[in-house]
Design a protein around this motif. Structure first.
Motif, PDB file in Angstrom:
ATOM      1  N   GLN A  43       0.836  -1.199   0.000  1.00 21.99           N
ATOM      2  CA  GLN A  43       0.000   0.000   0.000  1.00 21.99           C
ATOM      3  C   GLN A  43       0.870   1.248   0.000  1.00 21.99           C
ATOM      4  O   GLN A  43       0.618   2.201  -0.733  1.00 21.99           O
ATOM      5  CB  GLN A  43      -0.933  -0.031   1.214  1.00 21.99           C
ATOM      6  N   GLU A  44       1.939   1.237   0.785  1.00 18.79           N
ATOM      7  CA  GLU A  44       2.848   2.388   0.823  1.00 18.79           C
ATOM      8  C   GLU A  44       3.551   2.575  -0.519  1.00 18.79           C
ATOM      9  O   GLU A  44       3.748   3.704  -0.968  1.00 18.79           O
ATOM     10  CB  GLU A  44       3.875   2.207   1.938  1.00 18.79           C
ATOM     11  N   GLN A  45       3.921   1.474  -1.178  1.00 16.43           N
ATOM     12  CA  GLN A  45       4.576   1.554  -2.485  1.00 16.43           C
ATOM     13  C   GLN A  45       3.651   2.147  -3.538  1.00 16.43           C
ATOM     14  O   GLN A  45       4.088   2.869  -4.431  1.00 16.43           O
ATOM     15  CB  GLN A  45       5.021   0.169  -2.963  1.00 16.43           C
ATOM     16  N   LEU A  46       2.364   1.818  -3.456  1.00 14.66           N
ATOM     17  CA  LEU A  46       1.405   2.226  -4.486  1.00 14.66           C
ATOM     18  C   LEU A  46       0.729   3.554  -4.214  1.00 14.66           C
ATOM     19  O   LEU A  46      -0.048   4.034  -5.047  1.00 14.66           O
ATOM     20  CB  LEU A  46       0.328   1.144  -4.642  1.00 14.66           C
ATOM     21  N   PHE A  47       0.990   4.138  -3.067  1.00 12.68           N
ATOM     22  CA  PHE A  47       0.257   5.330  -2.651  1.00 12.68           C
ATOM     23  C   PHE A  47       0.295   6.439  -3.700  1.00 12.68           C
ATOM     24  O   PHE A  47      -0.732   7.041  -4.002  1.00 12.68           O
ATOM     25  CB  PHE A  47       0.784   5.835  -1.305  1.00 12.68           C
ATOM     26  N   ASP A  48       1.464   6.709  -4.281  1.00 17.71           N
ATOM     27  CA  ASP A  48       1.584   7.788  -5.267  1.00 17.71           C
ATOM     28  C   ASP A  48       1.131   7.362  -6.665  1.00 17.71           C
ATOM     29  O   ASP A  48       0.489   8.137  -7.367  1.00 17.71           O
ATOM     30  CB  ASP A  48       3.029   8.296  -5.332  1.00 17.71           C
ATOM     31  N   SER A  49       1.442   6.130  -7.058  1.00 15.17           N
ATOM     32  CA  SER A  49       1.156   5.706  -8.434  1.00 15.17           C
ATOM     33  C   SER A  49      -0.289   5.235  -8.639  1.00 15.17           C
ATOM     34  O   SER A  49      -0.839   5.404  -9.725  1.00 15.17           O
ATOM     35  CB  SER A  49       2.116   4.597  -8.863  1.00 15.17           C
ATOM     36  N   ASP A  50      -0.895   4.633  -7.627  1.00 11.49           N
ATOM     37  CA  ASP A  50      -2.262   4.113  -7.768  1.00 11.49           C
ATOM     38  C   ASP A  50      -2.991   4.248  -6.428  1.00 11.49           C
ATOM     39  O   ASP A  50      -3.148   3.283  -5.687  1.00 11.49           O
ATOM     40  CB  ASP A  50      -2.219   2.651  -8.222  1.00 11.49           C
ATOM     41  N   PRO A  51      -3.451   5.470  -6.125  1.00 16.10           N
ATOM     42  CA  PRO A  51      -4.058   5.703  -4.807  1.00 16.10           C
ATOM     43  C   PRO A  51      -5.322   4.877  -4.551  1.00 16.10           C
ATOM     44  O   PRO A  51      -5.588   4.511  -3.413  1.00 16.10           O
ATOM     45  CB  PRO A  51      -4.358   7.201  -4.800  1.00 16.10           C
ATOM     46  N   LEU A  53      -5.943   1.751  -5.610  1.00 12.95           N
ATOM     47  CA  LEU A  53      -5.508   0.413  -5.218  1.00 12.95           C
ATOM     48  C   LEU A  53      -4.879   0.450  -3.826  1.00 12.95           C
ATOM     49  O   LEU A  53      -5.103  -0.450  -3.013  1.00 12.95           O
ATOM     50  CB  LEU A  53      -4.521  -0.156  -6.241  1.00 12.95           C
ATOM     51  N   ALA A  54      -4.132   1.499  -3.535  1.00 17.42           N
ATOM     52  CA  ALA A  54      -3.535   1.646  -2.211  1.00 17.42           C
ATOM     53  C   ALA A  54      -4.626   1.701  -1.140  1.00 17.42           C
ATOM     54  O   ALA A  54      -4.503   1.075  -0.075  1.00 17.42           O
ATOM     55  CB  ALA A  54      -2.662   2.894  -2.155  1.00 17.42           C
ATOM     56  N   MET A  55      -5.714   2.410  -1.407  1.00 10.46           N
ATOM     57  CA  MET A  55      -6.818   2.501  -0.461  1.00 10.46           C
ATOM     58  C   MET A  55      -7.500   1.139  -0.286  1.00 10.46           C
ATOM     59  O   MET A  55      -7.846   0.742   0.826  1.00 10.46           O
ATOM     60  CB  MET A  55      -7.855   3.535  -0.909  1.00 10.46           C
ATOM     61  N   LEU A  56      -7.657   0.417  -1.389  1.00 12.28           N
ATOM     62  CA  LEU A  56      -8.253  -0.915  -1.320  1.00 12.28           C
ATOM     63  C   LEU A  56      -7.388  -1.839  -0.457  1.00 12.28           C
ATOM     64  O   LEU A  56      -7.903  -2.561   0.408  1.00 12.28           O
ATOM     65  CB  LEU A  56      -8.415  -1.496  -2.726  1.00 12.28           C
TER      66      LEU A  56
END
Length: 83
Positions: A43-51, A53-56
């Protein structure tokens, strides 16, 4: 009632339920904690690129965390019962 077809051991049907052992519950808790850690890291890795998916992933981790809390409580209760 033992079922003689299977060596005299009782057969568990889908309507019967056996309580998991303390070891099984502890193992399940460790698995939950492992995947919670993996989900949070991803989730931390994806926070900037795909918010989205990060929230999911954060929501899934939250559900697993709630279940882990219940499991931890059940384990504590079982340990108290053993004393």
């Amino acid at each position: 009632m033992p079922d003689r077809r299977y060596g005299g051991e009782p057969v568990i049907t889908k309507w019967e339920h056996q309580m998991p052992s303390l070891a099984q519950m502890t193992g399940s808790l460790h698995i939950h904690q492992f995947y919670i850690g993996k989900l949070k890291a991803k989730q931390e890795q994806l926070f900037d690129s795909d918010p989205e998916l990060a929230m999911l992933l954060d929501n899934v981790a939250a559900v697993l965390s709630e279940h882990a809390d219940v499991l931890a409580g059940d384990i504590a209760d079982m340990e108290c019962d053993d004393w």
